[in-house]
Design a protein around this motif. Structure first.
Motif, PDB file in Angstrom:
ATOM      1  N   TRP A  10      30.144  19.192  31.795  1.00 48.83           N
ATOM      2  CA  TRP A  10      31.541  19.256  32.237  1.00 48.83           C
ATOM      3  C   TRP A  10      32.465  19.447  31.033  1.00 48.83           C
ATOM      4  O   TRP A  10      33.412  20.240  31.069  1.00 48.83           O
ATOM      5  CB  TRP A  10      31.907  17.970  32.994  1.00 48.83           C
ATOM      6  N   HIS A  27      31.219  13.645  34.420  1.00 50.71           N
ATOM      7  CA  HIS A  27      32.042  14.023  33.278  1.00 50.71           C
ATOM      8  C   HIS A  27      31.210  14.071  31.999  1.00 50.71           C
ATOM      9  O   HIS A  27      31.653  13.667  30.928  1.00 50.71           O
ATOM     10  CB  HIS A  27      33.232  13.073  33.127  1.00 50.71           C
ATOM     11  N   HIS A  49      41.070  11.184  36.869  1.00 46.16           N
ATOM     12  CA  HIS A  49      41.625  12.045  37.913  1.00 46.16           C
ATOM     13  C   HIS A  49      42.933  11.502  38.458  1.00 46.16           C
ATOM     14  O   HIS A  49      43.483  12.045  39.398  1.00 46.16           O
ATOM     15  CB  HIS A  49      40.689  12.106  39.120  1.00 46.16           C
ATOM     16  N   HIS A  55      40.633  21.120  35.384  1.00 46.75           N
ATOM     17  CA  HIS A  55      39.754  19.948  35.359  1.00 46.75           C
ATOM     18  C   HIS A  55      38.753  20.035  36.518  1.00 46.75           C
ATOM     19  O   HIS A  55      37.544  19.874  36.339  1.00 46.75           O
ATOM     20  CB  HIS A  55      40.599  18.664  35.473  1.00 46.75           C
ATOM     21  N   HIS A  88      34.383  20.994  36.945  1.00 45.83           N
ATOM     22  CA  HIS A  88      33.312  20.359  37.720  1.00 45.83           C
ATOM     23  C   HIS A  88      32.483  21.426  38.440  1.00 45.83           C
ATOM     24  O   HIS A  88      31.263  21.391  38.454  1.00 45.83           O
ATOM     25  CB  HIS A  88      33.900  19.405  38.770  1.00 45.83           C
ATOM     26  N   ARG A 113      38.580  12.194  31.494  1.00 44.26           N
ATOM     27  CA  ARG A 113      37.834  12.196  32.742  1.00 44.26           C
ATOM     28  C   ARG A 113      38.639  11.654  33.918  1.00 44.26           C
ATOM     29  O   ARG A 113      38.193  11.688  35.057  1.00 44.26           O
ATOM     30  CB  ARG A 113      36.553  11.377  32.570  1.00 44.26           C
TER      31      ARG A 113
HETATM   32 ZN    ZN Z   1      36.768  14.852  36.982  1.00 44.46          ZN
END
Ligand code: ZN
Ligand code: ZN
Length: 217
Positions: free
Chosen positions: A143, A139, A159, A120, A124, A157
């Protein structure tokens, strides 16, 4: 000589050969090295404590290999991956400018999440790398494409850690008088403790009174 006890997390790649064909880190690649062997100590036990920080060498190798395979060779060579206990509820963080991916050490409680979180964050980095100077949303499309290329199509998206929302707020905070690091603890520390980083840096890893932690609250 009082015995020294370390409570630090250490992540040791079990199969460390980087010459191996690149493969993804498996849960079994990491084990937590807990307490070091300890001699029966005197009444007070000395202990060095460490923030759960440091380089995640095997994950870094994995991340670099993935980036290289997707055409970002030069960037890949400079990418770093670290464990950072300053992350609170975030599972990970990507800093493109510093070429740094930070992972929350609490992820070790959810080993299967480590690789996904790494990808993930790597997405980015990859999206930024591809976009060059163009601004992209965190996001957004770029991405999402990067996620597909990294094998995590449909990645959310979010985290946030998959951890239970309830966290025990650290009630006690100890500070190293030398480097000023804080060591939040849920429970009161009963033993005599010293800063592991400073003990390592200045007294060959032996307990040293100069780095004994002072309680702030
Ligand atoms: Zn992220
Ligand atoms: Zn220190």
């Amino acid at each position: 000589m009082p015995s020294l006890r370390q409570l630090e997390f250490a992540f040791h790649p079990v199969s460390a050969s980087l010459e191996d064909a690149p493969r993804l880190a498996q849960p079994g690649d990491y084990r937590i090295v807990g307490h070091s062997p300890r001699l029966p100590g005197p009444s007070t036990t000395m202990e060095a404590v460490g923030l759960q920080c440091g380089r995640a060498a095997a994950l870094e190798a994995t991340a670099r290999e993935l980036l290289r395979s997707l055409g970002a060779k030069r960037f890949a060579a400079k990418l770093r991956v670290e464990w950072n206990s300053r992350l609170q509820t975030a599972a990970g963080r990507a800093d493109y400018r510093r070429k740094l991916i930070s992972l929350n050490p609490r992820l070790v409680e959810y080993v299967e999440e480590i690789d996904r979180t790494l990808r993930h964050e790597l997405a980015h980095i990859l999206a930024h790398f591809r976009a060059g100077r163009r601004r992209i949303s965190p996001h957004g499309r770029e991405w999402q494409q990067a996620c597909r290329d990294l094998g995590i199509a449909g990645e959310k998206r979010c985290h946030t850690l998959p951890f239970p929302a309830k966290r025990y707020a650290p009630r006690y905070v100890y500070r190293c008088p030398n480097c000023g690091r804080d060591f939040p603890r849920v429970r009161k520390v009963k033993r005599t403790v010293a800063c592991l980083a400073c003990c390592r840096a200045h007294s060959r890893g032996e307990f040293d009174e100069r780095f004994r932690l002072k309680r702030l609250r």
